[in-house]
Every structure is written in C-alpha cells, then in structure tokens.
Design a protein around this motif. Sequence first.
Motif, PDB file in Angstrom:
ATOM      1  N   LYS A  84     -52.862 -68.535  76.673  1.00  0.00           N
ATOM      2  CA  LYS A  84     -51.586 -68.451  77.399  1.00  0.00           C
ATOM      3  C   LYS A  84     -51.554 -67.182  78.253  1.00  0.00           C
ATOM      4  O   LYS A  84     -51.195 -67.223  79.433  1.00  0.00           O
ATOM      5  CB  LYS A  84     -50.422 -68.458  76.409  1.00  0.00           C
ATOM      6  CG  LYS A  84     -49.058 -68.377  77.054  1.00  0.00           C
ATOM      7  CD  LYS A  84     -47.963 -68.317  75.992  1.00  0.00           C
ATOM      8  CE  LYS A  84     -46.588 -68.223  76.566  1.00  0.00           C
ATOM      9  NZ  LYS A  84     -46.339 -67.081  77.406  1.00  0.00           N
ATOM     10  N   LEU A  85     -51.955 -66.057  77.660  1.00  0.00           N
ATOM     11  CA  LEU A  85     -51.942 -64.784  78.403  1.00  0.00           C
ATOM     12  C   LEU A  85     -52.905 -64.827  79.592  1.00  0.00           C
ATOM     13  O   LEU A  85     -52.558 -64.396  80.697  1.00  0.00           O
ATOM     14  CB  LEU A  85     -52.290 -63.629  77.474  1.00  0.00           C
ATOM     15  CG  LEU A  85     -51.260 -63.299  76.387  1.00  0.00           C
ATOM     16  CD1 LEU A  85     -51.806 -62.241  75.436  1.00  0.00           C
ATOM     17  CD2 LEU A  85     -49.953 -62.847  77.012  1.00  0.00           C
ATOM     18  N   GLN A  86     -54.114 -65.346  79.371  1.00  0.00           N
ATOM     19  CA  GLN A  86     -55.104 -65.406  80.450  1.00  0.00           C
ATOM     20  C   GLN A  86     -54.665 -66.388  81.544  1.00  0.00           C
ATOM     21  O   GLN A  86     -54.877 -66.144  82.733  1.00  0.00           O
ATOM     22  CB  GLN A  86     -56.468 -65.800  79.890  1.00  0.00           C
ATOM     23  CG  GLN A  86     -57.104 -64.718  79.054  1.00  0.00           C
ATOM     24  CD  GLN A  86     -58.381 -65.189  78.352  1.00  0.00           C
ATOM     25  OE1 GLN A  86     -58.765 -66.344  78.453  1.00  0.00           O
ATOM     26  NE2 GLN A  86     -59.022 -64.279  77.628  1.00  0.00           N
ATOM     27  N   SER A  87     -54.039 -67.474  81.130  1.00  0.00           N
ATOM     28  CA  SER A  87     -53.533 -68.447  82.092  1.00  0.00           C
ATOM     29  C   SER A  87     -52.435 -67.819  82.964  1.00  0.00           C
ATOM     30  O   SER A  87     -52.430 -67.985  84.192  1.00  0.00           O
ATOM     31  CB  SER A  87     -52.993 -69.661  81.340  1.00  0.00           C
ATOM     32  OG  SER A  87     -52.376 -70.564  82.199  1.00  0.00           O
ATOM     33  N   ARG A 100     -50.709 -65.177  88.119  1.00  0.00           N
ATOM     34  CA  ARG A 100     -50.298 -63.971  88.860  1.00  0.00           C
ATOM     35  C   ARG A 100     -51.357 -63.578  89.894  1.00  0.00           C
ATOM     36  O   ARG A 100     -51.026 -63.181  91.022  1.00  0.00           O
ATOM     37  CB  ARG A 100     -50.026 -62.810  87.899  1.00  0.00           C
ATOM     38  CG  ARG A 100     -48.718 -62.946  87.143  1.00  0.00           C
ATOM     39  CD  ARG A 100     -48.341 -61.674  86.406  1.00  0.00           C
ATOM     40  NE  ARG A 100     -49.351 -61.222  85.463  1.00  0.00           N
ATOM     41  CZ  ARG A 100     -49.470 -61.636  84.201  1.00  0.00           C
ATOM     42  NH1 ARG A 100     -48.630 -62.529  83.720  1.00  0.00           N
ATOM     43  NH2 ARG A 100     -50.413 -61.164  83.413  1.00  0.00           N
ATOM     44  N   ALA A 101     -52.621 -63.714  89.529  1.00  0.00           N
ATOM     45  CA  ALA A 101     -53.696 -63.395  90.474  1.00  0.00           C
ATOM     46  C   ALA A 101     -53.660 -64.362  91.658  1.00  0.00           C
ATOM     47  O   ALA A 101     -53.898 -63.959  92.815  1.00  0.00           O
ATOM     48  CB  ALA A 101     -55.055 -63.449  89.772  1.00  0.00           C
ATOM     49  N   GLY A 102     -53.357 -65.629  91.381  1.00  0.00           N
ATOM     50  CA  GLY A 102     -53.237 -66.606  92.470  1.00  0.00           C
ATOM     51  C   GLY A 102     -52.087 -66.270  93.401  1.00  0.00           C
ATOM     52  O   GLY A 102     -52.205 -66.385  94.633  1.00  0.00           O
ATOM     53  N   ALA A 103     -50.969 -65.872  92.817  1.00  0.00           N
ATOM     54  CA  ALA A 103     -49.809 -65.487  93.638  1.00  0.00           C
ATOM     55  C   ALA A 103     -50.134 -64.255  94.481  1.00  0.00           C
ATOM     56  O   ALA A 103     -49.745 -64.168  95.663  1.00  0.00           O
ATOM     57  CB  ALA A 103     -48.598 -65.220  92.747  1.00  0.00           C
ATOM     58  N   ALA A 104     -50.879 -63.317  93.892  1.00  0.00           N
ATOM     59  CA  ALA A 104     -51.276 -62.110  94.639  1.00  0.00           C
ATOM     60  C   ALA A 104     -52.219 -62.487  95.779  1.00  0.00           C
ATOM     61  O   ALA A 104     -52.134 -61.930  96.887  1.00  0.00           O
ATOM     62  CB  ALA A 104     -51.936 -61.103  93.704  1.00  0.00           C
ATOM     63  N   GLU A 156     -53.605 -74.697  99.164  1.00  0.00           N
ATOM     64  CA  GLU A 156     -54.916 -74.837  98.538  1.00  0.00           C
ATOM     65  C   GLU A 156     -55.170 -73.679  97.561  1.00  0.00           C
ATOM     66  O   GLU A 156     -55.679 -73.881  96.456  1.00  0.00           O
ATOM     67  CB  GLU A 156     -56.003 -74.889  99.621  1.00  0.00           C
ATOM     68  CG  GLU A 156     -57.359 -75.284  99.086  1.00  0.00           C
ATOM     69  CD  GLU A 156     -58.344 -75.493 100.228  1.00  0.00           C
ATOM     70  OE1 GLU A 156     -59.145 -74.560 100.464  1.00  0.00           O
ATOM     71  OE2 GLU A 156     -58.316 -76.567 100.860  1.00  0.00           O
ATOM     72  N   THR A 157     -54.801 -72.498  97.963  1.00  0.00           N
ATOM     73  CA  THR A 157     -54.955 -71.333  97.076  1.00  0.00           C
ATOM     74  C   THR A 157     -54.128 -71.524  95.804  1.00  0.00           C
ATOM     75  O   THR A 157     -54.610 -71.282  94.692  1.00  0.00           O
ATOM     76  CB  THR A 157     -54.524 -70.040  97.807  1.00  0.00           C
ATOM     77  OG1 THR A 157     -55.336 -69.869  98.961  1.00  0.00           O
ATOM     78  CG2 THR A 157     -54.636 -68.836  96.900  1.00  0.00           C
ATOM     79  N   ARG A 158     -52.887 -71.971  95.952  1.00  0.00           N
ATOM     80  CA  ARG A 158     -52.028 -72.207  94.786  1.00  0.00           C
ATOM     81  C   ARG A 158     -52.622 -73.308  93.882  1.00  0.00           C
ATOM     82  O   ARG A 158     -52.640 -73.178  92.671  1.00  0.00           O
ATOM     83  CB  ARG A 158     -50.609 -72.564  95.230  1.00  0.00           C
ATOM     84  CG  ARG A 158     -49.657 -72.720  94.037  1.00  0.00           C
ATOM     85  CD  ARG A 158     -48.207 -73.004  94.397  1.00  0.00           C
ATOM     86  NE  ARG A 158     -48.079 -74.195  95.219  1.00  0.00           N
ATOM     87  CZ  ARG A 158     -47.686 -74.195  96.505  1.00  0.00           C
ATOM     88  NH1 ARG A 158     -47.375 -73.060  97.106  1.00  0.00           N
ATOM     89  NH2 ARG A 158     -47.602 -75.307  97.187  1.00  0.00           N
ATOM     90  N   MET A 159     -53.132 -74.381  94.510  1.00  0.00           N
ATOM     91  CA  MET A 159     -53.704 -75.486  93.739  1.00  0.00           C
ATOM     92  C   MET A 159     -54.911 -75.010  92.911  1.00  0.00           C
ATOM     93  O   MET A 159     -55.011 -75.309  91.721  1.00  0.00           O
ATOM     94  CB  MET A 159     -54.130 -76.620  94.673  1.00  0.00           C
ATOM     95  CG  MET A 159     -54.750 -77.809  93.942  1.00  0.00           C
ATOM     96  SD  MET A 159     -55.475 -79.017  95.061  1.00  0.00           S
ATOM     97  CE  MET A 159     -56.886 -78.107  95.707  1.00  0.00           C
ATOM     98  N   PHE A 160     -55.806 -74.253  93.552  1.00  0.00           N
ATOM     99  CA  PHE A 160     -56.977 -73.769  92.824  1.00  0.00           C
ATOM    100  C   PHE A 160     -56.571 -72.800  91.706  1.00  0.00           C
ATOM    101  O   PHE A 160     -57.150 -72.811  90.612  1.00  0.00           O
ATOM    102  CB  PHE A 160     -57.989 -73.107  93.764  1.00  0.00           C
ATOM    103  CG  PHE A 160     -58.746 -74.081  94.624  1.00  0.00           C
ATOM    104  CD1 PHE A 160     -59.270 -75.248  94.084  1.00  0.00           C
ATOM    105  CD2 PHE A 160     -58.932 -73.837  95.976  1.00  0.00           C
ATOM    106  CE1 PHE A 160     -59.972 -76.144  94.873  1.00  0.00           C
ATOM    107  CE2 PHE A 160     -59.628 -74.730  96.777  1.00  0.00           C
ATOM    108  CZ  PHE A 160     -60.144 -75.889  96.223  1.00  0.00           C
ATOM    109  N   SER A 161     -55.572 -71.997  91.986  1.00  0.00           N
ATOM    110  CA  SER A 161     -55.087 -71.069  90.965  1.00  0.00           C
ATOM    111  C   SER A 161     -54.510 -71.830  89.768  1.00  0.00           C
ATOM    112  O   SER A 161     -54.769 -71.483  88.612  1.00  0.00           O
ATOM    113  CB  SER A 161     -54.032 -70.142  91.570  1.00  0.00           C
ATOM    114  OG  SER A 161     -53.521 -69.288  90.576  1.00  0.00           O
TER     115      SER A 161
END
Length: 184
Positions: free
Chosen positions: A75-78, A83-87, A114-119
């Motif tokens: 859960k934490l890593q997900s 957050r990394a995807g949003a950044a 696409e970035t959000r989807m991959f994240s």
Amino acid sequence: MCVGVAAGLTKLLAGVGAKAGAGSILGNIATAATAASGVVGAYGMVQNARVAKQQAKYNAELQEGQARLALEQGKLQSDRQRRAGAAAQASQRAAMAANGIDVNSSDALDILDETRMFSEQDAFAIRENARMQAEGFNQGAANSINQGNADAASGRSGAYRTILGTAATIGNRYKHWVTDEAYA
C-alpha cells in the motif's frame, strides 16, 4: 493417560512379584524397568507432540504477521508510485508550458493521460505483487498449522504404540512366568 497406564502396570507387577518369590526378583526388576521405560517414552512423545504444535502455531503467527506487513508495504509503495506519477505529470506540464505548448491541447492531454495511466498500472502491479506475497505467507501459515497438527497426531500415535508395545512385552513376560510356574 500415562499415569493410568503406569498404575495398571504397577498393579500387574505387584501381583507378579507377590507370587514369584525371591527367585525372580531380577525378572521383576527388568519388567518394572520395561514398564517405566515405556511410560517415560510415551510421556516424552506426548510432550514432543505438544511442543511441535506450539512451535507450528508460533511459526504461523509470524507468517501471518509477514503477510500483514507485505500488504502494508504494498500500500505504501503503491501510494508512493502514485505520488511519483503525479510529480511526473506536473513536470511534464511545466516543461510543456515552458516550451510554449498549450497544456490543454489534445496532444498535451494525451501525454499527461498516458503518464497517469502508466503510473496507475505500476501502482496496481505493486499492490497485486504485495497481495500475492501476502497470500504466500498466509498459505505458509496454514501449512505450518497443518504440519503442527500432523506432528502432534504422530506424537500421540507413537505414544500409544509405545504403551501398547510395553504392555505386550510385559504380558509376554507374565505369560512365560505363569507357564514356568505351572511346570515348577
């Protein structure tokens, strides 16, 4: 269980000793030692079975704790991945804007989507891997409990075999003693 068997064997030996006289004292001692050895052996097997079951329960509790930890870490890593995807999306927007690209244009929105989807796919994969790891730990816990139950049953069975074997040996000695007394 062992106390009742010991009392029965003691009673049998007392009867044999009363009839036998001094000539068979060594035989009585050997028979008593056989009885004591059988009782002690059976008791040891029962205790070992209890310890095996307790150890299995402890191992299962540890494995269940590892399963909970795996889920929490997933859960934490997900969440960290989201957050990394949003950044990354924010950086892409800033880079697009700095280069004069309209961030609301179709091409820019496609890139950001696409970035959000991959994240999200990465975050889902992280959680799914953690769930599968936790499932493995939970299966290990169930296996530990089953093994503990099997070891306990095996220990009890061994104790019963020891008691029956000891009783058969003493019975056989008694039979020979009675036969020898009949011909004396």
